[in-house]
Scaffold this active site. Structure first.
Site, PDB file in Angstrom:
ATOM      1  N   LYS A  95       6.370   7.386  -2.705  1.00  0.00           N
ATOM      2  CA  LYS A  95       5.713   6.933  -4.264  1.00  0.00           C
ATOM      3  C   LYS A  95       4.993   7.739  -4.779  1.00  0.00           C
ATOM      4  O   LYS A  95       5.152   7.973  -6.179  1.00  0.00           O
ATOM      5  CB  LYS A  95       4.580   5.671  -3.508  1.00  0.00           C
ATOM      6  CG  LYS A  95       3.995   5.081  -4.584  1.00  0.00           C
ATOM      7  CD  LYS A  95       2.604   4.200  -3.717  1.00  0.00           C
ATOM      8  CE  LYS A  95       1.763   5.113  -2.939  1.00  0.00           C
ATOM      9  NZ  LYS A  95       0.338   4.941  -3.208  1.00  0.00           N
ATOM     10  N   THR A  96       3.974   8.668  -4.356  1.00  0.00           N
ATOM     11  CA  THR A  96       3.285   9.546  -5.049  1.00  0.00           C
ATOM     12  C   THR A  96       4.351  10.378  -5.791  1.00  0.00           C
ATOM     13  O   THR A  96       3.966  10.834  -7.074  1.00  0.00           O
ATOM     14  CB  THR A  96       2.557  10.345  -4.224  1.00  0.00           C
ATOM     15  OG1 THR A  96       1.510   9.304  -3.416  1.00  0.00           O
ATOM     16  CG2 THR A  96       1.353  11.220  -4.941  1.00  0.00           C
TER      17      THR A  96
ATOM     18  N   ASP B 173      -1.060   3.346 -10.309  1.00  0.00           N
ATOM     19  CA  ASP B 173      -0.640   3.840  -8.851  1.00  0.00           C
ATOM     20  C   ASP B 173      -1.600   2.551  -8.096  1.00  0.00           C
ATOM     21  O   ASP B 173      -2.369   2.016  -8.509  1.00  0.00           O
ATOM     22  CB  ASP B 173      -1.351   4.930  -8.307  1.00  0.00           C
ATOM     23  CG  ASP B 173      -0.894   5.282  -6.913  1.00  0.00           C
ATOM     24  OD1 ASP B 173      -0.010   4.667  -6.448  1.00  0.00           O
ATOM     25  OD2 ASP B 173      -1.484   6.392  -6.409  1.00  0.00           O
ATOM     26  N   GLU B 174      -0.972   2.095  -6.952  1.00  0.00           N
ATOM     27  CA  GLU B 174      -1.679   1.028  -5.957  1.00  0.00           C
ATOM     28  C   GLU B 174      -1.980  -0.114  -6.733  1.00  0.00           C
ATOM     29  O   GLU B 174      -2.932  -0.644  -6.724  1.00  0.00           O
ATOM     30  CB  GLU B 174      -2.836   1.513  -5.402  1.00  0.00           C
ATOM     31  CG  GLU B 174      -2.722   2.932  -4.663  1.00  0.00           C
ATOM     32  CD  GLU B 174      -2.338   2.795  -3.202  1.00  0.00           C
ATOM     33  OE1 GLU B 174      -1.731   1.745  -2.854  1.00  0.00           O
ATOM     34  OE2 GLU B 174      -2.298   3.756  -2.626  1.00  0.00           O
TER      35      GLU B 174
ATOM     36  N   GLN C  33       0.684  -3.563   1.149  1.00  0.00           N
ATOM     37  CA  GLN C  33      -0.422  -2.757   1.683  1.00  0.00           C
ATOM     38  C   GLN C  33      -1.834  -3.170   0.667  1.00  0.00           C
ATOM     39  O   GLN C  33      -2.558  -2.324   0.314  1.00  0.00           O
ATOM     40  CB  GLN C  33      -0.123  -1.335   1.200  1.00  0.00           C
ATOM     41  CG  GLN C  33       0.815  -0.842   2.352  1.00  0.00           C
ATOM     42  CD  GLN C  33       1.257   0.717   2.036  1.00  0.00           C
ATOM     43  OE1 GLN C  33       0.283   1.421   2.344  1.00  0.00           O
ATOM     44  NE2 GLN C  33       2.457   1.148   1.446  1.00  0.00           N
TER      45      GLN C  33
ATOM     46  N   ARG D 250       0.920   5.090   9.140  1.00  0.00           N
ATOM     47  CA  ARG D 250       0.306   6.300   8.889  1.00  0.00           C
ATOM     48  C   ARG D 250       0.951   7.217  10.023  1.00  0.00           C
ATOM     49  O   ARG D 250       0.941   8.400   9.544  1.00  0.00           O
ATOM     50  CB  ARG D 250      -1.158   6.388   9.186  1.00  0.00           C
ATOM     51  CG  ARG D 250      -2.225   5.518   7.998  1.00  0.00           C
ATOM     52  CD  ARG D 250      -1.918   5.799   6.754  1.00  0.00           C
ATOM     53  NE  ARG D 250      -0.857   4.860   6.456  1.00  0.00           N
ATOM     54  CZ  ARG D 250      -0.312   4.790   5.290  1.00  0.00           C
ATOM     55  NH1 ARG D 250      -0.485   5.705   4.395  1.00  0.00           N
ATOM     56  NH2 ARG D 250       0.615   3.775   4.952  1.00  0.00           N
TER      57      ARG D 250
END
Length: 729
Positions: A33-34, A221-222, A258, A608
DNA sequence: CAGAATACTTTTTTT
DNA sequence: AAGTATTCTG
C-alpha cells in the site's frame, strides 16, 4: 519501462498509472500500500501530470507521514527532490493547522493560537465548570469532553445538535460556553483544528476556489479510519462529479478489514460512501500479500472471514506455507512473559535480529510483566507508546511557560504554572483574581487591582513572564528554551527535589529536542529564531506525540499495542494475552459492532508477522490490582486447527495420526474460569441489574461466585451463582 | 500557603 | 497497581 513502475505487479501498476480521476484502492494487509502511494506521487511528478505544490498527501499518524516523505525522496531523481518542500504532506491535523496558521485572521483566531491536547482540554473543561458553578457530579468532565469531541468529529456545532436527551440538554449549553472560553483564550482543541478549517473553506468561497485550483491531487492513506468530519474536509478540496465543480482528484487507499478506530468516530463505511458519492470509476483491489508466509495468511483470512460487515476480499500469496503458528498456554501472566523472554532468547541466539521481533498486546498495562521478564533475561527492548515525551509533567510545565510567552491569554498554561514552582500563589489568591476579573478583564489588568501580598505575588509572576518574553524575542530556540527553564525556576526546583534527577534530564532533553527541531527545520529550508521559531516548535510539540527515538546502534525487541503496530511488519511476532475480556476487550462486548472491531484488530495483529507467529494466553492475570481468571480468546478457535502447533496446552495430544485438535476449549481447572456451568465471557441478564458479562468465576458448588460487569450505572457485582437469578443470553 | 497523607479513580486504542 | 485529586496538618 518507467523506473518508478519497476517491480510493481499489474494491479499496483494500474493504480499508480491511473489517469487523473477519483480512485479507490482497496489494499489488503501487506499488499504494498505505502509503495503504491509513494509510487503514485512519484509518477505524477515525473510524468509532469502535477507539480509538487499541486499535491497533498494525508495520513493519520506523523510516523506514516514521515515514512511517506522519506520513501518518496528515495524514489525521486535528485533533480526533483528539492521541490518536495512545496508539497503538503502530513496528518489531517497538521494540514488543518497549516491552513489555520496561514488564514488565522479569516478563521477568527489570533496569530499565535495554541493547541490544546486532551489533557489540556480536560483541565479547560474543569475550569469552565468551576467558573459556572456546575458540580462535577452533574456534569462529569470526562463525559462532557467526549460529548464535545464526538460531536465535533461529526462536524457538528452546538446549534446543530438536538437536545433530545437529558444529557444533551445539560451538556449543550456547557459546550457552548466551552467554545466561548476557548475563543476568548485563543486556543483550539484537536477536533477544532479540522472543524474550524472546514468551516473556513465552506464559508470563504474565494479561499476554497483558491485551494481547489491549487491542489490537483489529494492522496489519502488509511481511508477506512476517516471520520465524518475528515471526509467532509477532504470534500472541500475535491472535484465534484455531480455539480461538475473543479477541484482535486482524490486517490484514497484503505482496507475495511483494518479499520480499528471506530471508537473515535472512524467510519469504514466512508470507503463505500466515497465510491458512490464521487462516482468512482477506478476501483482497484490489491489482494496479493508480499509479507507473510502461507500459514499466517491463512489464519488471518480465516479470522476475518468471521466478520459480516466487510467489503470482502481474500489475500493470497505465492510464499510457501512456512512454519505452523505456535500456541502457548500459561498458568499466569508472569509465566507467559517468561515464556516470551525465553523464546526470544533462543531466537537471538539463532541469529534473529532483535529489531525483527515484536511483542504485541491489547492494552498498555500488559507491558509491565513483559518488560519485567525481558529485563530479567537481559534482552534489550523498546516500548512504543505509553507515556509520551511531551506529556511528561515537567515538559508540560516548561511548554506552558513557553506558551505564555506567545499567548498571554492562554489560561490553561497560566494556571498550570502560575504557582509552579511554588511562589505563594494559592487557591485563595486565584479566587480573588477570578472575582476581580469577573470573566471579562484580562489577567494582568485584574492583577494590578489586587492589593496586598496576593497582588504582589501575582504581579511578580506576570513580570517574570514579561521579562522572559523580552529576553527571548530574538534568541535561537534551544537557548530560548534553556533560558525559560532556568528563568522560570523549574531547573532550581527539580534540582532541589529528591527524585528530581530524571525530570532534570528530561528538561535537558527538551533543549536538545529544540536543537533537533531547528536542524530539521533548517533542512527543510526554514530558518527563524526567537518567537517565530518558538511558535513552530510549540505546534510541533502539540501535534506530534513525541515518541522517543530508538537509541542509535542498539537493536531491541519491539513492544507495543496492536494499534501501534498497524503499518509495521516483523519477522517474528508474539501476540500475547489472547483471552476473553482482554482480546476481545471487555468494553467491546457491549458496543455495537465491538467484537467485529476487535476481530479486525486481531487481523491486523496476525498480519504483522512475516515468518513466525506465536499466540499466547494466560489463565490467570493480574489486572487493575485484581486477579482475574480468563478463558482463551474466541479468536483462537477461529483459526483452522491444522495451522496451529500447541506448544504445551492440553489440547496438544494428537489422536492416532497427525490430526490436530479441533477446538481450544482447554483450561478449566476447578477453580478458574468456569463453574456450575457458567464461564467468563458469557452474557447474562439479571432481573435487577440488567444485562451484563461474566468477568470471572471463582470457587465451586454452593460457594461458586461470579464477578459480573453490568451497565455503566451498576458496575461490577459479585454474585453467588447458586443464588443469583441469572439468565443466560 | 506548602507539603504530606489519604482517598479515589482509572485500566483500549490516538491526533 | 499506580497515578491523580483531595484533604489534612504544620
Amino acid at each position: 519501462m518507467h523506473e518508478v513502475l519497476q517491480g510493481l505487479n499489474p494491479e499496483q501498476r494500474a493504480a499508480v498509472t491511473l489517469p487523473p480521476q477519483h480512485a479507490l484502492i482497496l489494499a489488503g494487509a501487506g499488499s504494498g500500500k505505502t509503495r503504491v502511494l509513494t509510487s503514485r506521487i512519484a509518477w505524477l511528478l515525473e510524468t509532469g501530470e502535477a507539480g509538487p505544490h499541486e499535491i497533498m498527501a494525508v495520513t493519520f499518524t506523523n510516523k506514516a507521514a514521515r515514512e511517506m516523505a522519506s520513501r518518496l525522496a528515495g524514489l525521486l531523481p535528485e533533480a526533483l527532490r528539492p521541490g518536495l518542500r512545496r508539497m503538503w504532506v502530513g496528518t489531517f491535523h497538521a494540514l488543518a493547522n497549516r491552513l489555520l496558521r496561514i488564514h488565522h485572521q479569516a478563521a477568527g483566531l489570533p496569530q499565535m493560537f495554541q493547541i490544546l491536547d486532551t489533557a489540556d482540554q480536560l483541565s479547560a473543561i474543569k475550569r469552565l465548570l468551576k467558573r459556572l458553578n456546575v458540580s462535577e457530579q452533574s456534569a462529569p468532565p470526562r463525559e462532557l469532553l467526549s460529548f464535545i469531541n464526538a460531536h465535533k468529529e461529526q462536524g457538528l456545532r452546538p446549534d446543530k445538535v438536538a437536545a433530545e436527551s437529558r444529557r444533551a440538554e445539560r451538556f449543550l449549553p456547557l459546550w457552548q460556553e466551552y467554545e466561548a472560553q476557548c475563543q476568548r483564550e485563543g486556543v483550539v482543541d484537536f477536533a477544532e483544528l479540522l472543524l474550524r478549517s472546514d468551516e473556513l473553506l465552506a464559508r470563504d468561497e474565494a479561499l476554497r476556489a483558491h485551494y481547489r485550483a491549487r491542489f490537483r491531487h489529494v492522496l489519502v492513506d488509511e481511508f477506512q479510519d476517516t471520520n465524518a468530519l475528515q471526509y467532509r474536509w477532504l470534500q472541500r478540496f475535491a472535484a465534484d462529479p455531480v455539480t461538475g465543480e473543479a477541484g482535486a482528484f482524490l486517490f484514497c487507499v484503505g482496507d475495511d478489514d483494518q479499520s480499528i478506530y471506530g471508537f473515535r468516530g472512524a467510519l469504514a463505511r466512508n470507503l463505500m460512501r466515497f465510491e458512490q458519492e464521487f462516482r468512482v470509476q477506478a476501483v482497484i483491489r490489491l489482494e496479493r500479500n508480499y509479507r507473510s508466509h502461507g500459514n499466517i495468511l491463512a489464519a488471518a483470512n480465516a479470522i476475518i472471514a468471521h466478520n459480516r460487515e466487510r467489503l470482502g476480499k481474500n489475500l493470497w500469496t505465492e510464499a510457501d506455507e512456512g512454519e505452523p503458528i505456535r500456541v502457548f498456554q500459561a498458568p499466569e501472566d508472569g509465566a507467559e512473559a517468561r515464556f516470551v523472554a525465553e523464546e526470544i532468547g533462543n531466537l537471538l541466539r539463532e541469529g534473529v535480529s532483535a529489531d525483527e521481533i515484536a511483542v504485541l498486546y491489547r492494552a498498555n498495562a500488559q507491558s509491565r510483566a513483559l518488560e519485567h521478564a525481558l529485563l530479567a533475561a537481559g534482552i534489550p527492548y523498546r516500548v512504543h507508546g505509553g507515556q509520551r515525551f511531551f506529556d511528561r509533567a515537567e515538559i508540560k510545565h516548561a511548554l506552558a511557560y513557553l506558551r505564555l510567552l506567545l499567548l498571554p491569554d492562554d489560561e490553561t498554561a497560566f494556571l498550570r504554572v502560575v504557582n509552579f514552582p511554588p511562589r505563594g500563589i494559592g487557591a485563595r489568591t486565584l479566587e480573588a483574581l477570578a472575582a476581580q476579573r469577573d470573566g471579562q478583564t484580562d489577567i494582568s489588568a485584574a492583577a494590578t487591582r489586587l492589593a496586598g501580598r496576593p497582588g504582589a505575588a501575582l504581579q511578580g509572576f506576570l513580570q517574570l513572564i514579561e521579562r522572559l518574553r523580552e529576553q527571548t524575542r530574538e534568541v535561537p530556540l534551544p537557548e530560548l528554551v534553556e533560558r525559560v527553564i532556568a528563568g522560570s525556576g523549574l531547573r532550581t526546583h527539580y534540582a532541589a527535589e529528591r527524585d528530581g534527577g530524571d525530570r532534570l534530564e528530561n528538561l535537558d532533553e527538551l533543549v536538545s529536542a529544540a536543537s533537533d527541531f531547528v536542524a530539521q527545520m533548517a533542512s527543510e529550508g526554514i530558518e527563524a529564531q526567537g518567537h517565530e521559531m518558538l511558535a513552530l516548535f510549540l505546534q510541533h510539540a502539540a501535534l506530534e506525540s513525541g515518541e522517543q527515538q530508538a537509541e542509535a546502534g542498539q537493536t531491541a525487541v519491539q513492544l507495543m499495542t496492536v494499534h501501534a503496530s498497524k503499518g509495521l511488519e516483523f519477522d517474528v511476532v508474539f501476540l500475547t494475552g489472547l483471552e476473553e475480556g482482554l482480546f476481545p476487550h471487555q468494553n467491546s462486548l457491549y458496543a455495537d459492532g465491538g467484537v467485529e472491531e476487535e476481530r479486525r484488530l486481531m487481523y491486523v495483529a496476525v498480519t504483522r508477522a512475516k515468518k513466525r507467529l506465536y499466540l499466547s494466553w494466560s489463565d490467570i492475570r493480574m489486572l487493575h490490582g485484581q486477579t482475574e481468571y480468563h478463558q482463551p480468546s474466541r479468536f483462537l478457535e477461529e483459526i483452522p486447527p491444522e495451522l496451529l502447533l500447541w506448544l504445551n496446552a492440553k489440547r496438544r495430544e494428537r489422536k492416532g495420526g497427525d490430526l490436530a485438535p479441533s477446538r481450544v476449549t482447554a483450561v478449566p481447572q476447578s477453580s478458574s474460569g468456569a463453574a456450575n456451568g457458567w464461564r467468563s465471557g458469557e452474557r447474562v441478564r439479571h432481573p435487577k441489574f440488567g444485562e451484563g458479562v461474566i468477568l470471572a468465576v471463582e470457587g465451586a458448588g454452593a460457594h461458586a461466585q461470579a464477578s459480573v460487569k453490568f451497565g455503566p450505572e451498576v458496575g461490577v457485582k459479585q454474585l453467588l451463582l447458586s443464588v443469583a437469578p441469572l439468565e443466560r443470553l
